[in-house]
Design an enzyme around this catalytic site. Sequence first.
Site, short mmCIF file in Angstrom:
data_model
loop_
_atom_site.label_atom_id
_atom_site.label_comp_id
_atom_site.label_asym_id
_atom_site.label_seq_id
_atom_site.Cartn_x
_atom_site.Cartn_y
_atom_site.Cartn_z
N ASP A 131 0.80 -1.23 0.00
CA ASP A 131 0.00 0.00 0.00
C ASP A 131 0.83 1.27 0.00
O ASP A 131 0.43 2.30 0.54
CB ASP A 131 -0.99 0.01 1.19
CG ASP A 131 -1.81 -1.27 1.20
OD1 ASP A 131 -2.39 -1.57 0.17
OD2 ASP A 131 -1.84 -1.96 2.24
N LYS B 142 1.81 1.96 -5.22
CA LYS B 142 2.39 1.42 -6.45
C LYS B 142 1.51 1.63 -7.67
O LYS B 142 1.99 2.06 -8.73
CB LYS B 142 2.65 -0.09 -6.31
CG LYS B 142 3.72 -0.42 -5.30
CD LYS B 142 3.83 -1.92 -5.09
CE LYS B 142 2.65 -2.52 -4.36
NZ LYS B 142 2.59 -2.23 -2.93
N GLY C 188 -4.40 -4.75 -3.88
CA GLY C 188 -5.39 -3.76 -4.29
C GLY C 188 -4.65 -2.51 -4.66
O GLY C 188 -4.09 -1.84 -3.81
N HIS C 189 -4.58 -2.23 -5.94
CA HIS C 189 -3.87 -1.04 -6.39
C HIS C 189 -4.87 0.03 -6.79
O HIS C 189 -5.64 -0.13 -7.74
CB HIS C 189 -2.96 -1.40 -7.59
CG HIS C 189 -1.81 -2.26 -7.19
ND1 HIS C 189 -0.95 -2.84 -8.08
CD2 HIS C 189 -1.39 -2.65 -5.95
CE1 HIS C 189 -0.04 -3.54 -7.41
NE2 HIS C 189 -0.29 -3.46 -6.13
N GLN D 249 2.05 -6.11 -2.91
CA GLN D 249 2.42 -6.18 -1.50
C GLN D 249 3.71 -5.37 -1.27
O GLN D 249 3.92 -4.40 -1.98
CB GLN D 249 2.57 -7.64 -1.03
CG GLN D 249 1.24 -8.38 -0.91
CD GLN D 249 0.73 -8.94 -2.23
OE1 GLN D 249 1.49 -9.50 -3.00
NE2 GLN D 249 -0.54 -8.80 -2.48
P1 IMP Z 1 -2.49 -13.00 2.20
O1 IMP Z 1 -1.47 -12.60 1.21
O2 IMP Z 1 -3.89 -12.69 1.79
O3 IMP Z 1 -2.36 -14.42 2.66
O4 IMP Z 1 -2.25 -12.12 3.51
C1 IMP Z 1 -1.05 -12.23 4.28
C2 IMP Z 1 -0.71 -10.90 4.93
O5 IMP Z 1 -0.31 -9.99 3.91
C3 IMP Z 1 -1.85 -10.23 5.66
O6 IMP Z 1 -1.33 -9.53 6.78
C4 IMP Z 1 -2.40 -9.26 4.65
O7 IMP Z 1 -3.05 -8.17 5.25
C5 IMP Z 1 -1.12 -8.83 3.96
N1 IMP Z 1 -1.36 -8.41 2.57
C6 IMP Z 1 -1.62 -9.20 1.50
N2 IMP Z 1 -1.77 -8.47 0.39
C7 IMP Z 1 -1.57 -7.19 0.75
C8 IMP Z 1 -1.56 -5.96 0.02
O8 IMP Z 1 -1.73 -5.89 -1.21
N3 IMP Z 1 -1.33 -4.82 0.74
C9 IMP Z 1 -1.09 -4.86 2.07
N4 IMP Z 1 -1.07 -5.99 2.79
C10 IMP Z 1 -1.31 -7.14 2.14
MG MG Z 2 -2.98 -2.04 -1.73
#
Ligand code: IMP
Ligand code: MG
Length: 431
Positions: free
Chosen positions: A14, A17, A41-42, A231
């Site tokens: 977040d 990007k 989520g971009h 991420q």
């Molecule tokens: P997962 O990737 O859905 O399994 O989540 C694992 C961890 O990564 C959790 O703490 C999510 O909140 C975090 N996470 C996954 N994708 C994102 C992202 O795009 N932005 C911020 N945090 C993320």
């Molecule tokens: Mg995001």
Amino acid sequence: MSKVEVLLGLQWGDEGKGKIVDVLTPRYDVIARFQGGPNAGHTLEFNGIKHVLHIIPSGIFHKEKLNVIGNGVLIEPAIFKGEIEALREKNVEPTDNLYISKKAHLILPSHRLLDAANEQAKGNAKIGSTLKGIGPAYTDKIARTGIRVGDILEFDFREKYQLLKFQHIQIAKMLKFDIDAFRINDMTLDEYEVEWMESLETLRKFKLINSEYFINKCLKDGKKVLAEGAQGSMLDIDFGSYPFVTSSSTITAGVCTGLGVAPSSIGRVMGITKAYCTRVGAGPFPTELFDATGRTLCEIGHEYGATTGRSRRCGWIDIPALRYACMLNGVTDLIVTKPDVMNDFDEVKMCTDYVINDRETDEIPFEFNEVEIRPKLRSFIGWKQSLANIAKYDALPAPLLAYLSAIELHTDVRIMAVSISPDRKDVLFRN
Ligand code: IMP
Ligand code: MG
């Protein structure tokens, strides 16, 4: 022969990007995603419209650019279909400029069931997964039991699907998960499966390719390729705050395996950091603020998850984590986003070191999750003014420039740009 340029997040995701890729897209011919899935989520904003992308590269709004979903990405077909439809509603037709790797793995509805089952089984040790099935789908990839995009074109696809689903159900039962009560978008697993199967039709209409050949040919032809990360480095499967991480390689090394390019084909690496720090989900966050300042960052910065809507944890910028990320990624250029969120602050702080058991360190400890970390904070005077209408980097207020140079000094990387509002036009590049 040109090189792949990389753009990725240096914190916990977040960092902005999507917006930066969208701004940089005119400089490139191809934008490619190399890891992650619909957990990302971009958010992009332009012409007063706000748009959230999950797995489609952020170059999609430029119709003459090619967008590639690489082999390292996970595709959930029903979510993908939703994303395509949302684009079409905005008169963006992606059929001709979106290519998808046949080697990208699929997220099945039962992967999402398992994600929920795993989280429930963890009890208080929950990771705070986005529950999009990321962990279980990458698990199957590594366990060599996964199903890939190219498999949907094969005659035995249904058979493979049923077998894998059966295994998932067995595991969920073993974890004592209530399968009947499980819902995805208010649907039972079987109801959602119908929608999922139908959405494969949408996926089949796209160009499903061997993207490694495509990307390498583009490089050979001198085309400019941008790899867009999802991420952030601190969520990397190897180097992030394990186990509070995502299941992919979010760092530059992931570009090589997620697109099929050699390390020698990587050029510039642009790393994005917010002027402060956020994290969504559980896990260590040494600079987290639990006070009014933290709440202000969250409110002014609209720090709510683009995928899950959860409010993000907020804190001061974390230099040890940022230096670590610059090292792991080989960052050549920094991009700083959202300093404008702190426009009204009297004082802005920066964590320069960690204090662990009364000892100062600038390294991320192995016991990141267990030890108590006190951030050593350096204070800067606030700039106390709006940044609206500032059109040049050098015209930024002096206290902000001082803060930015401290970031450069601590990371030993030059800042190439600063983003001062959600709008496309407000990215100030430095000469
Ligand atoms: P997962 O990737 O859905 O399994 O989540 C694992 C961890 O990564 C959790 O703490 C999510 O909140 C975090 N996470 C996954 N994708 C994102 C992202 O795009 N932005 C911020 N945090 C993320
Ligand atoms: Mg995001």
